[in-house]
Design a protein around this motif. Structure first.
Motif, PDB file in Angstrom:
ATOM      1  N   ARG A 144       0.837  -1.214   0.000  1.00  0.00           N
ATOM      2  CA  ARG A 144       0.000   0.000   0.000  1.00  0.00           C
ATOM      3  C   ARG A 144       0.869   1.261   0.000  1.00  0.00           C
ATOM      4  N   SER A 145       0.418   2.270  -0.742  1.00  0.00           N
ATOM      5  CA  SER A 145       1.197   3.501  -0.884  1.00  0.00           C
ATOM      6  C   SER A 145       1.005   4.402   0.333  1.00  0.00           C
ATOM      7  N   GLN A 198       6.336  -2.186   3.031  1.00  0.00           N
ATOM      8  CA  GLN A 198       7.428  -2.467   2.094  1.00  0.00           C
ATOM      9  C   GLN A 198       8.295  -3.647   2.527  1.00  0.00           C
ATOM     10  N   ASP A 225       7.286   9.637  -1.773  1.00  0.00           N
ATOM     11  CA  ASP A 225       7.209   8.395  -0.998  1.00  0.00           C
ATOM     12  C   ASP A 225       8.195   8.434   0.168  1.00  0.00           C
ATOM     13  N   ARG A 266       3.768   2.640   6.386  1.00  0.00           N
ATOM     14  CA  ARG A 266       4.296   2.553   5.021  1.00  0.00           C
ATOM     15  C   ARG A 266       5.585   1.714   5.017  1.00  0.00           C
TER      16      ARG A 266
END
Ligand SMILES: *Cc1c(COP(=O)(O)O)cnc(C)c1O
Length: 434
Positions: free
Chosen positions: A49-50, A235, A83, A231
């Protein structure tokens, strides 16, 4: 969502009031009345998910009763066009979460931009322009200036001590123009702060403007900082969970935001409070005694804090239970010599250029890992190394390239109003601008 002041837990205010007041009048700090819980479906489906997606889910948990889905979408897409990538230094063991991809090259962009967007949302509804006053010694002002630039309904006046901020910082404060006005004060950072404090108390100014502060203590700068912890997990391979997070700390906003995410249900093995020799919190975690001290100047100067302003919040996040706090948060501190060796080691071993703050965070993580084998950790990278040139360049013996988005500022013209270090001088110029 309602908020209480840590000094009067029974008096609640709205999120709008907590946002615009920043600091409760009783000298406490705003804290949420309750902490939302992340849905298990969200946690189990986090992978990939971003940042805006995560921000959107969390924002609706906090503000879903006040903002529409489309308001939230606008807010998070405008606030986070960049990001927070996770970089692998050592497979399965050592990771760095880069928080410097925003406009001012430091993690403070994330909180400042979210707060700016939220203020703009409410300002549009208030039909009166909000005028933000901020005193800065450099870093916070840059994040605030760039976060509020071109935000409708908001005007920003930034006061900084003349000749005492770095060239790059000054460029961030003085070259944007538009709704951002910089004031160069012929005095110290303390003088700037005193002027701002007096401005808030001045009846004539309060009548002329809706004054507000973008203080780093604002709860709406802290809440968005929890987004990038999730976040980071999005990752990482699931078999690495739960990980330990190491946070290079000064005022402890960043670490408190991680603990907030953990309280919402994010898995975390531990939080590591990594500091320079301003070691009030690591000492507290050792001894149970909180002893503030005068701050000492170090290489990682954004962490030179002798009485961290978010310490009370950290305690509240553990319901003032010291043993619960010290079982989840581990403290380590490091000298400048250790920091320099670590910067060289990170470059030589991992080909990674780190600023001094980041080096302290990685040192903390490595120290923690020495005592507990077979674990995976993430250190937060709080700023881009180029932000601290020429000090970093001298240590590393090489020139660290300034990213384009900041390099372009150096060609822009400085626009600033110079004022003597008195409240009266500031008031006079401010009233002329109407
Ligand atoms: C502000 C800052 C810190 C300290 O963060 P806190 O939230 O105050 O603990 C660390 N590193 C950098 C580069 C900073 O700008």
């Amino acid at each position: 969502m309602k908020f209480y002041s840590t000094n009067s837990p029974n008096q609640l205010v709205s999120s709008q009031e907590a946002l615009f007041q920043s600091l409760p009048a009783d000298g406490g700090l705003y804290m949420p009345e309750s902490i939302p819980v992340l849905p298990t479906s969200f946690l189990s489906d986090l992978s990939g998910r971003s940042l805006p997606e995560i921000a959107s889910v969390l924002t609706s948990l906090w503000l879903g009763d006040e903002l529409t889905a489309s308001d939230i979408d606008t807010l998070v897409t405008r606030a986070f066009p960049f990001d927070t990538p996770l970089v692998e230094l050592e497979a399965d063991r050592l990771y760095a979460l880069e928080l410097f991809h925003g406009p001012s090259l430091a993690f403070k962009d994330i909180g400042a931009r979210f707060m700016a967007g939220l203020m703009s949302h409410y300002a549009d509804r208030l039909s009166r322009e909000i005028h933000i006053l901020v005193a800065t010694s450099g870093d916070t002002g840059g994040a605030v200036a760039m976060g509020f630039h071109n935000v409708s309904g908001v005007r920003v006046s930034i006061l900084y001590p003349k000749g005492r901020v770095s060239l790059l910082q000054e460029k961030q404060l003085t070259t944007l123009g538009g709704n951002i006005q910089a004031y160069e004060v012929d005095g110290s950072f303390d003088d700037c702060q005193t002027i701002v404090k007096r401005a808030f108390l001045d009846p004539e100014l309060s009548q002329a403007y809706s004054l507000s502060s973008a203080n780093s203590i604002n709860i709406f700068r802290l809440i968005p900082q929890s987004f990038y912890y999730l976040r980071a997990i999005a990752q990482l391979a699931k078999n690495h969970l739960p990980v330990a997070f190491s946070v290079p700390s000064g005022n402890f906003g960043n670490l408190s935001a991680g603990v907030l995410a953990w309280r919402m249900g994010m898995p975390a093995q531990a939080f590591i409070a990594s500091t320079n020799v301003n070691k009030v919190v690591p000492s507290y975690l050792q001894t149970g005694q909180y002893v503030p001290m005068a701050s000492l100047a170090t290489l990682s100067n954004a962490m030179d804090v002798g009485n961290p302003s978010n310490f009370v919040r950290l305690q509240h996040l553990f319901s003032n239970n010291t043993s619960a706090l010290s079982s989840q948060v581990k403290g380590y501190f490091f000298t400048d010599d250790e920091t320099v060796s670590e910067m060289l080691l990170l470059r030589d071993r991992y080909n990674y250029l780190a600023c001094p703050h980041t080096a302290v965070g990685l040192l903390g993580l490595q120290s923690y890992q020495q005592n507990s084998v077979d674990n995976c950790g993430i250190a937060l990278v709080t700023a881009h190394p180029a932000k601290f040139s020429p000090a970093v360049d001298e240590i590393l013996g090489q020139t660290v390239e300034v990213p384009d988005r900041l390099a372009i500022l150096s060609e822009r013209q400085k626009q600033v109003t110079t004022i003597p270090a008195t409240f009266e001088a500031f008031k006079e110029v401010l009233l002329q601008v109407v």
